[in-house]
Design an enzyme around this catalytic site. Structure first.
Site, PDB file in Angstrom:
ATOM      1  N   LYS A   7       0.801  -1.217   0.000  1.00 52.19           N
ATOM      2  CA  LYS A   7       0.000   0.000   0.000  1.00 52.19           C
ATOM      3  C   LYS A   7       0.835   1.268   0.000  1.00 52.19           C
ATOM      4  O   LYS A   7       1.809   1.362   0.742  1.00 52.19           O
ATOM      5  CB  LYS A   7      -0.821   0.029   1.294  1.00 52.19           C
ATOM      6  N   ARG A  28      -4.930  -2.504 -12.771  1.00 50.78           N
ATOM      7  CA  ARG A  28      -6.123  -2.792 -11.982  1.00 50.78           C
ATOM      8  C   ARG A  28      -6.730  -1.500 -11.419  1.00 50.78           C
ATOM      9  O   ARG A  28      -6.044  -0.714 -10.787  1.00 50.78           O
ATOM     10  CB  ARG A  28      -5.749  -3.735 -10.841  1.00 50.78           C
ATOM     11  N   TRP A  65     -13.687   0.809   1.609  1.00 49.33           N
ATOM     12  CA  TRP A  65     -13.665   0.623   0.163  1.00 49.33           C
ATOM     13  C   TRP A  65     -14.689   1.508  -0.553  1.00 49.33           C
ATOM     14  O   TRP A  65     -15.090   1.241  -1.664  1.00 49.33           O
ATOM     15  CB  TRP A  65     -13.797  -0.863  -0.195  1.00 49.33           C
ATOM     16  N   ASP A 121     -17.462 -10.316   6.846  1.00 47.39           N
ATOM     17  CA  ASP A 121     -16.106 -10.119   6.333  1.00 47.39           C
ATOM     18  C   ASP A 121     -15.566  -8.747   6.689  1.00 47.39           C
ATOM     19  O   ASP A 121     -16.233  -7.737   6.466  1.00 47.39           O
ATOM     20  CB  ASP A 121     -16.104 -10.248   4.804  1.00 47.39           C
ATOM     21  N   HIS A 174     -13.807 -12.734   8.554  1.00 48.38           N
ATOM     22  CA  HIS A 174     -12.723 -13.141   7.648  1.00 48.38           C
ATOM     23  C   HIS A 174     -11.872 -11.944   7.292  1.00 48.38           C
ATOM     24  O   HIS A 174     -12.379 -10.842   7.080  1.00 48.38           O
ATOM     25  CB  HIS A 174     -13.311 -13.760   6.377  1.00 48.38           C
ATOM     26  N   CYS A 192      -8.318 -10.801   4.829  1.00 48.06           N
ATOM     27  CA  CYS A 192      -7.536 -11.290   3.700  1.00 48.06           C
ATOM     28  C   CYS A 192      -6.042 -11.246   3.938  1.00 48.06           C
ATOM     29  O   CYS A 192      -5.290 -11.008   3.007  1.00 48.06           O
ATOM     30  CB  CYS A 192      -7.823 -10.460   2.475  1.00 48.06           C
ATOM     31  N   GLU A 249      -5.779 -15.421   5.893  1.00 46.13           N
ATOM     32  CA  GLU A 249      -4.945 -15.898   4.793  1.00 46.13           C
ATOM     33  C   GLU A 249      -3.574 -16.297   5.330  1.00 46.13           C
ATOM     34  O   GLU A 249      -2.909 -15.488   5.958  1.00 46.13           O
ATOM     35  CB  GLU A 249      -4.788 -14.753   3.779  1.00 46.13           C
ATOM     36  N   HIS A 286      -5.162 -17.611  -4.775  1.00 44.73           N
ATOM     37  CA  HIS A 286      -4.619 -16.718  -5.792  1.00 44.73           C
ATOM     38  C   HIS A 286      -3.922 -17.492  -6.894  1.00 44.73           C
ATOM     39  O   HIS A 286      -3.481 -16.910  -7.886  1.00 44.73           O
ATOM     40  CB  HIS A 286      -3.629 -15.744  -5.158  1.00 44.73           C
ATOM     41  N   CYS A 300      -9.240 -17.461   1.019  1.00 41.60           N
ATOM     42  CA  CYS A 300     -10.205 -16.402   0.701  1.00 41.60           C
ATOM     43  C   CYS A 300     -11.300 -16.995  -0.173  1.00 41.60           C
ATOM     44  O   CYS A 300     -11.351 -18.215  -0.360  1.00 41.60           O
ATOM     45  CB  CYS A 300      -9.465 -15.253  -0.002  1.00 41.60           C
TER      46      CYS A 300
HETATM   47  N1  GLN Z   1     -16.904 -13.558   1.296  1.00 41.89           N
HETATM   48  C1  GLN Z   1     -16.051 -12.959   0.330  1.00 41.89           C
HETATM   49  C2  GLN Z   1     -15.759 -13.954  -0.769  1.00 41.89           C
HETATM   50  O1  GLN Z   1     -15.614 -15.083  -0.497  1.00 41.89           O
HETATM   51  C3  GLN Z   1     -14.750 -12.501   0.943  1.00 41.89           C
HETATM   52  C4  GLN Z   1     -13.879 -11.768  -0.034  1.00 41.89           C
HETATM   53  C5  GLN Z   1     -12.690 -11.091   0.588  1.00 41.89           C
HETATM   54  O2  GLN Z   1     -12.331 -11.370   1.689  1.00 41.89           O
HETATM   55  N2  GLN Z   1     -12.055 -10.198  -0.100  1.00 41.89           N
HETATM   56  O3  GLN Z   1     -15.637 -13.603  -1.901  1.00 41.89           O
HETATM   57 ZN    ZN Z   2     -10.378 -12.573   1.729  1.00 41.12          ZN
END
Ligand code: GLN
Ligand code: ZN
Length: 767
Positions: free
Chosen positions: A126, A529, A575, A613, A655, A657, A679, A708, A740
């Site tokens: 970042k 991107r 975001w 999330d 969750h 990332c 992750e 990924h 993820c």
């Molecule tokens: N629940 C979202 C997915 O599985 C989580 C995406 C993320 O953490 N960026 O797509």
């Molecule tokens: Zn994620």
């Protein structure tokens, strides 16, 4: 006369031309020559966007084919050994070799947001507190530097053909070293003398090209930097200050605090301050700068999309202008890279909201208006100022923005709202008594492959080609398919698959009140991107349930438990382009209350496991560590408010990332989610080290499948990863899941990978 300039302009093109050209070039459909032509056209367009504004200096070197930090690495000849392939170190081929290891392997989880992390090519991270990601420079003791100014000179000469007053922009040597990967500060700083040689050479060359002013960016000055870095700034500018060009030292994204005096006293010709983020440092800066130096003030917010209050800004500037006269320069606060290009492209945007906004082009127009008001008097721009006042007032008073009932709900939030009744140990027993999950339970993070059928379906709905009923029917078919597949694979906790969502934030933004969406307001996230964040303009509320129908339908199809799937308040906030007329904390709490209603509705509908999330929780951590706690306090309370209203029987998951938790682990624990998935697969579970010292009592699912990559992880690998995790976290707390969501993967990859994952969990249970 105050002088006008800017620190940099977006380069992707107002219809993302650069993105498309790059992708064609990488796919072999465009030649290098054609790509360069597109790039030159974009620079011309940027110039046309600026030419009527009567800026005093025009910025060159702000264009990049991929990333300005990577450009700096090439400019000073610091190219990783492994990328030097063709003998020609500076070839475009080598440039993209460093740039792109990432973008090939990293189809980001949510599909549209950049994340930091490692890859074969340059690492990406970042850029300060923005959502832009740069390629991290690499150094070792052997690193040498050599000047390679060809690309920069090309941009300068191009612009000089149109306008003589060209100000090139470069990243300063201290910031450049600071950004580098090497962790050992003294090793990095040992490179400074060699690096300064190249900078001196560059400045001499620029002087030969008839350049008077050079903008040299040192945003490290807004960070908490150790003494040896302050000394590095001093010695660098003692040397560079002797060059024939004049240096405008630029700082942005924050206050200088204890670096202010240092910055003002460096032997350069001028200093740029971010007056949006550090307005109260202006007076002191004027005192420290003395009478000879230029003070450039960043008075237009270059990181948000709101119109500037021109009258207020003018009033603030009048006394300063009186005092400084032609020693005062004005600009946006930082590069405009972080905002979309041109509001005029938005033909479908709500007219009223549009009148409150300004993108890059409009921000430069605002700058120009303020300049004229100062230099020629308010009368010369009266009409524009009057119109601006109307817009500012209309936003301030709008009933679409301000909703008293929502504001009072936020005021009435009590700590109890974020408090589960029993502690985690008690809850765990209670939940387990009726969830009956095996040890090492398996689950996924939410999304399943977004096939072209699914994407076409959503598009058909958007275009009105199918009606609501047809759309729902098809989404339900896809949910059914997804549930059947998971049942067959033998997963323990199932998900509905998120076929109805193109993006984890946009989906909720569209269903909540308080957001608008644009067609073309893209900003660069990294390389090719781009992201198009929703605009959060008003008090947020939830008119009706957003996910209950999908989750309940999914639950009706299976004996297993289906996990409801939501995006958390901090992620929705971080975001989006967020309103600037109230504290972020307040806005975040409004979102939290709206998501809380959804959580409670899911619970009522019989969904016993709900995942919220918070992929972007870290994203707005302040630049200064001393301010982290303040941010975390409200971010974590917002999560608690949204999640913890449920009965203790309901299991809350969250969750993230990434797993760089060491520094915020206590805050994560305070969220008090029953289970957190993170992750970890690439780091070999080393990132879990923090759990050795900090005993985290809740459930943890360290990702074992790197989503990924198209690779299918084998059973043994996943078993061994989980065993490593079990060395740090008691096995009873562990869950087995991917890193993820799976939306960017294909079913052909996902099925065998998840089957292996389920087999791995069975093996772990047996052992
Ligand atoms: N629940 C979202 C997915 O599985 C989580 C995406 C993320 O953490 N960026 O797509
Ligand atoms: Zn994620």
């Amino acid at each position: 006369m105050a002088k006008l300039h800017h620190l940099g302009f977006p380069r992707i093109g107002n219809k993302r031309q650069l993105k498309f050209a790059l992708e064609k070039f990488w796919g072999g459909e465009l030649s290098e020559q054609q790509l360069q032509t597109t790039a030159a056209d974009l620079r011309q367009q940027n110039w046309r966007d600026q030419q009527d504004l009567a800026l005093d200096l025009y910025t060159a070197g702000d264009f990049s084919l991929y990333d300005q930090v990577l450009d700096a690495s090439f400019l000073v000849g610091n190219i990783p050994q492994r990328a030097k392939q063709s003998g020609q170190d500076n070839s475009l081929d080598n440039y993209f070799r460093v740039a792109r290891g990432r973008s090939q392997s990293q189809e980001c989880c949510a599909g549209s947001h950049g994340h930091s992390g490692e890859s074969q090519a340059g690492e990406m991270t970042k850029w300060f507190n923005t959502n832009y990601h740069y390629i991290v420079p690499e150094f070792d003791a052997q690193t040498t530097f050599s000047l390679n100014a060809e690309q920069l000179l090309l941009q300068i000469e191009e612009l000089q053909q149109i306008n003589k007053n060209v100000k090139p922009v470069i990243i300063g040597p201290v910031t450049y070293l600071w950004l580098g990967k090497e962790k050992d500060d003294s090793q990095k700083l040992a490179l400074l003398p060699k690096l300064l040689e190249v900078y001196s050479e560059l400045l001499a060359l620029l002087a030969e090209k008839n350049i008077t002013w050079v903008q040299i960016d040192e945003p490290v000055l807004v960070l908490e930097i150790p003494t040896q870095w302050q000394e590095a700034l001093q010695s660098s500018y003692n040397k560079l200050g002797q060059s024939k060009v004049k240096l405008l030292l630029t700082t942005y994204f924050g206050e200088l605090k204890n670096n202010l005096k240092l910055a003002c006293e460096l032997p350069v010709a001028g200093l740029h301050l971010d007056a949006v983020n550090a307005p109260h440092e202006i007076d002191l800066a004027i005192a420290y700068l003395g009478t000879d130096k230029i003070l450039s003030l960043g008075i237009i917010n270059a990181c948000n999309i709101w119109k500037t209050d021109l009258n207020q800004t003018l009033n603030q500037l009048l006394p300063i202008h009186q005092k400084l006269q032609d020693k005062l320069w004005l600009a946006p606060s930082s590069s405009l890279l972080h905002v979309p290009i041109d509001l005029d492209n938005e033909q479908k945007l709500d007219y009223e909201v549009k009148s409150w906004l300004a993108f890059a082009v409009q921000k430069l127009q605002e700058l120009s208006l303020i300049g004229r008001a100062l230099n020629e008097g308010l009368a010369s721009v009266e009409a524009a100022f009057t119109y601006n006042k109307l817009c500012i007032e209309s936003r301030r008073q709008s009933q679409r923005v301000h909703k008293q009932n929502i504001k009072s709900k936020v005021l009435n939030i009590t700590p109890e709202l974020g408090q589960r009744k029993q502690n985690i140990t008690q809850r765990e027993a209670l939940q387990q008594s009726y969830l009956n999950l095996p040890s090492y339970p398996t689950t996924t993070i939410g999304s399943f492959p977004q096939t072209s059928d699914i994407r076409q379906l959503r598009q058909a709905k958007r275009l009105g080609d199918i009606n609501e009923e047809q759309y729902k029917k098809s989404i339900k078919e896809s949910i059914k398919f997804c549930i059947n597949e998971q049942d067959e694979l033998g997963l323990d906790v199932l998900v509905h698959g998120e076929a109805e969502r193109n993006d984890m934030v946009e989906y909720f933004g569209e269903l909540l009140d308080g957001f608008v969406f644009t067609q073309f307001a893209w900003v660069q996230s990294y390389g090719s991107r781009c992201v198009k964040p929703p605009i959060l303009f008003g008090d947020v509320s939830r008119p009706k349930a957003m996910t209950v129908e999908w989750s309940s339908y999914a639950q009706s199809l299976t004996e297993k438990k289906v996990k409801g799937m939501l995006t958390g308040p901090v992620t929705i906030l971080n975001w989006s382009f967020v309103r600037d007329d109230q504290p972020l904390k307040t806005t975040c709490m409004q979102i939290a209350l709206a998501i809380r209603e959804e959580v409670l509705d899911l619970e009522k509908a019989g969904i016993n496991i709900i995942q919220i999330d918070e992929a972007a929780l870290r994203e707005k951590l302040p630049l200064r560590r001393s301010q982290w706690q303040q941010y975390l306090n409200w971010a974590i309370s917002a999560f608690r408010v949204c999640a913890n209203g449920v009965d203790d029987k309901t299991q809350i998951h969250t969750h993230m990332c990434y797993s760089e938790f060491n520094d915020i682990i206590k805050a994560i624990a305070q969220m008090d989610a029953d289970v957190i998935t993170i992750e970890t697969s690439r780091s070999d579970m080393e990132l879990l080290d923090v759990f050795e010292e900090f005993s985290y009592p809740n459930g943890i699912g360290p990702g074992v499948y790197d989503i990924h990559s198209p690779n299918i992880p084998d059973v043994e690998r996943m078993v061994s990863l989980m065993k490593k995790a079990a060395l740090r976290i008691p096995a009873e707390q562990l869950w087995v899941n991917p890193d993820c969501g799976l939306k960017t993967r294909r079913w052909e990859e996902v099925k065998p990978a998840l089957l292996n994952m389920v087999t791995a969990a069975k093996k772990l249970r047996a052992s």
